[in-house]
Design a protein around this motif. Structure first.
Motif, PDB file in Angstrom:
ATOM      1  N   LEU A  17      -8.108   5.310   3.243  1.00 12.41           N
ATOM      2  CA  LEU A  17      -7.010   4.215   2.695  1.00 12.41           C
ATOM      3  C   LEU A  17      -6.595   3.582   3.839  1.00 12.41           C
ATOM      4  O   LEU A  17      -5.817   2.527   3.636  1.00 12.41           O
ATOM      5  CB  LEU A  17      -6.266   4.476   1.591  1.00 12.41           C
ATOM      6  N   GLY A  18      -6.619   4.073   4.983  1.00  6.84           N
ATOM      7  CA  GLY A  18      -5.879   3.444   6.177  1.00  6.84           C
ATOM      8  C   GLY A  18      -6.129   4.205   7.158  1.00  6.84           C
ATOM      9  O   GLY A  18      -6.818   5.212   7.267  1.00  6.84           O
ATOM     10  N   THR A  19      -5.828   3.746   8.437  1.00  9.07           N
ATOM     11  CA  THR A  19      -5.911   4.523   9.452  1.00  9.07           C
ATOM     12  C   THR A  19      -5.375   4.382  10.500  1.00  9.07           C
ATOM     13  O   THR A  19      -5.364   3.343  11.582  1.00  9.07           O
ATOM     14  CB  THR A  19      -7.545   3.900  10.226  1.00  9.07           C
ATOM     15  N   ALA A  41      -5.177  -1.713   0.158  1.00 15.81           N
ATOM     16  CA  ALA A  41      -5.717  -1.092   1.420  1.00 15.81           C
ATOM     17  C   ALA A  41      -7.198  -1.380   1.841  1.00 15.81           C
ATOM     18  O   ALA A  41      -7.912  -1.868   1.150  1.00 15.81           O
ATOM     19  CB  ALA A  41      -5.379   0.444   1.041  1.00 15.81           C
ATOM     20  N   THR A  42      -7.429  -0.823   3.129  1.00 16.49           N
ATOM     21  CA  THR A  42      -8.651  -0.932   3.388  1.00 16.49           C
ATOM     22  C   THR A  42      -9.728   0.062   2.770  1.00 16.49           C
ATOM     23  O   THR A  42      -9.320   0.832   2.036  1.00 16.49           O
ATOM     24  CB  THR A  42      -8.728   0.009   4.877  1.00 16.49           C
ATOM     25  N   ASN A  72      -7.213  -0.400  -6.364  1.00 13.17           N
ATOM     26  CA  ASN A  72      -6.114   0.235  -6.117  1.00 13.17           C
ATOM     27  C   ASN A  72      -4.746   0.161  -6.826  1.00 13.17           C
ATOM     28  O   ASN A  72      -4.051   1.141  -7.144  1.00 13.17           O
ATOM     29  CB  ASN A  72      -5.533  -0.599  -4.667  1.00 13.17           C
ATOM     30  N   TYR A  73      -4.672  -0.866  -7.857  1.00  7.10           N
ATOM     31  CA  TYR A  73      -3.694  -1.078  -8.421  1.00  7.10           C
ATOM     32  C   TYR A  73      -3.695  -1.233  -9.969  1.00  7.10           C
ATOM     33  O   TYR A  73      -2.672  -1.302 -10.725  1.00  7.10           O
ATOM     34  CB  TYR A  73      -2.755  -2.327  -7.828  1.00  7.10           C
ATOM     35  N   SER A  74      -4.832  -1.710 -10.586  1.00  7.68           N
ATOM     36  CA  SER A  74      -5.114  -1.851 -11.913  1.00  7.68           C
ATOM     37  C   SER A  74      -4.636  -0.645 -13.008  1.00  7.68           C
ATOM     38  O   SER A  74      -4.020  -0.715 -14.038  1.00  7.68           O
ATOM     39  CB  SER A  74      -6.674  -2.022 -12.355  1.00  7.68           C
ATOM     40  N   PRO A 120     -11.488   3.658 -11.421  1.00  7.83           N
ATOM     41  CA  PRO A 120     -11.518   2.774 -10.379  1.00  7.83           C
ATOM     42  C   PRO A 120     -11.493   3.338  -9.086  1.00  7.83           C
ATOM     43  O   PRO A 120     -12.407   2.907  -8.010  1.00  7.83           O
ATOM     44  CB  PRO A 120     -10.146   1.713 -10.323  1.00  7.83           C
ATOM     45  N   VAL A 121     -10.925   4.659  -8.953  1.00  8.84           N
ATOM     46  CA  VAL A 121     -10.856   5.372  -7.564  1.00  8.84           C
ATOM     47  C   VAL A 121     -12.241   5.926  -7.480  1.00  8.84           C
ATOM     48  O   VAL A 121     -12.773   5.992  -6.026  1.00  8.84           O
ATOM     49  CB  VAL A 121      -9.696   6.539  -7.627  1.00  8.84           C
TER      50      VAL A 121
END
Length: 349
Positions: free
Chosen positions: A20-22, A76-77, A84-86, A310-311
């Motif tokens: 999700l990020g780097t 996020a990436t 991410n948010y739903s 979703p994930v």
């Protein structure tokens, strides 16, 4: 039972974490005074993304003229805002009667972040025009960082933003992707740009990291294995009011790492709401400690398996973020980061 369920989920989430990020690194990313880059007050360029694409990227919910301050959710990436948010933050803001919008960036946010920022610029302008109010921006990982590119190089949007809130934001790059070797391997643009010391990161933090009139809250966890050192999520320069809040300063036993800090953590939720409910950024000493007795943020039932669909759908892309030579989001594979756009530099276009 809740604790057992989360324990079973943690191995899955850990597999997602690197994606999700780097971002780790230091704060001294600019050239000392930003002299190589555009002046802080130079007007931003015309947006290069076609208007129909910009319009289609924004999905909004609620009444723009009523309720608490409007909020933009930025992903996020590798994930869409739905992924991410739903299943978490969208539920919270809907229950509050808050007008909120989700911005979808092409190529699952793997593409050139300079292009992603244009979608954020459009989203801020559109929301401000619809609501007649200053908005808040909430982002996880890259989503907590790339709006700062919009604020840095499009000064007209600064008066439209009241709050910039990052959850484990990638503000100063990363050294956690050793497989991206310039000229030797290929990686997607957003990964190149988020490596520590990249031209993008230097330009992002040039001149000033924050701007007067905007409150900045950066939430981070000492258990973050993606943004390392974790405190590199924080900001320190410029005229904005800044709070860099470590979740362990609110709840010392908070167990959540990078991914869960932005999606599930009740401590993160309490910090974010403290920022939204008060003038100025969050204040750790003021945050509601009842969050420390919860296993998940409001708006999410950790026992409801549907919440994680979703994930799970995003899993292949999440995992691919850490891998060179692989692109599952439609972004091109490059041997180096995309060049800086001409508007970024002092010489201009």
């Amino acid at each position: 039972m809740r604790r057992v369920t989360l324990t079973l989920l943690l191995p899955l989430v850990t597999a997602l974490v690197a994606a999700l990020g780097t971002w780790p690194a230091a704060h001294a990313d600019d050239d000392g005074g930003g002299g190589a880059y555009a002046p802080l007050d130079r007007p931003g360029p015309a947006l290069s993304v076609p208007r129909p694409a910009l319009a289609a990227s924004l999905a909004c919910h609620g009444d723009p003229r009523t309720g608490p301050a409007p909020i933009l959710l930025n992903p996020a990436t590798s994930v869409t805002p739905v992924e991410n948010y739903s299943w978490n933050w969208a539920n919270v803001f809907a229950a509050q009667g808050r007008y909120y919008c989700l911005v979808t960036v092409p190529q699952h946010t793997f593409g050139d972040i300079q292009v992603a920022a244009e979608y954020v610029v459009n989203a801020i302008r559109t929301m401000h025009a619809r609501t007649g109010r200053r908005i808040a921006v909430l982002g996880h990982s890259q989503g907590g960082m790339n709006p700062r590119w919009a604020l840095r190089f499009w000064p007209d949007v600064r008066p439209m933003v009241a709050e910039m809130i990052g959850m484990a934001p990638s503000n100063h790059g990363t050294r956690s992707i050793p497989g991206c070797l310039r000229g030797l391997t290929t990686c997607v643009p957003a990964v190149w740009q988020q490596l520590a010391g990249s031209a993008f990161i230097k330009a992002l933090n040039s001149g000033a990291e924050t701007f007067a009139g905007i409150d900045y809250t950066n939430v981070y966890t000492m258990l973050d294995e993606v943004v390392t050192p974790p405190a590199s999520s924080g900001l320190s320069t410029g005229g904005g009011r800044i709070a860099n809040v470590r979740v362990q300063d609110v709840c010392p036993l908070d167990p959540y790492e990078h991914v869960l800090t932005g999606t599930i953590s009740p401590t993160t939720y309490a910090i974010v709401m403290d920022a939204l409910d008060h003038d100025g950024p969050a204040v750790a000493a003021r945050v509601d400690r009842s969050a420390c007795r919860r296993l998940s943020m409001p708006g999410l039932d950790p026992l409801d398996a549907r919440a994680y669909v979703p994930v799970l759908f995003a899993l292949p892309r999440l995992v691919s973020t850490m891998l060179p030579l692989v692109s599952l989001g439609g972004a091109p594979l490059l041997r180096a980061e995309p060049p800086l756009r001409c508007y970024v530099l002092a010489a201009g276009c």
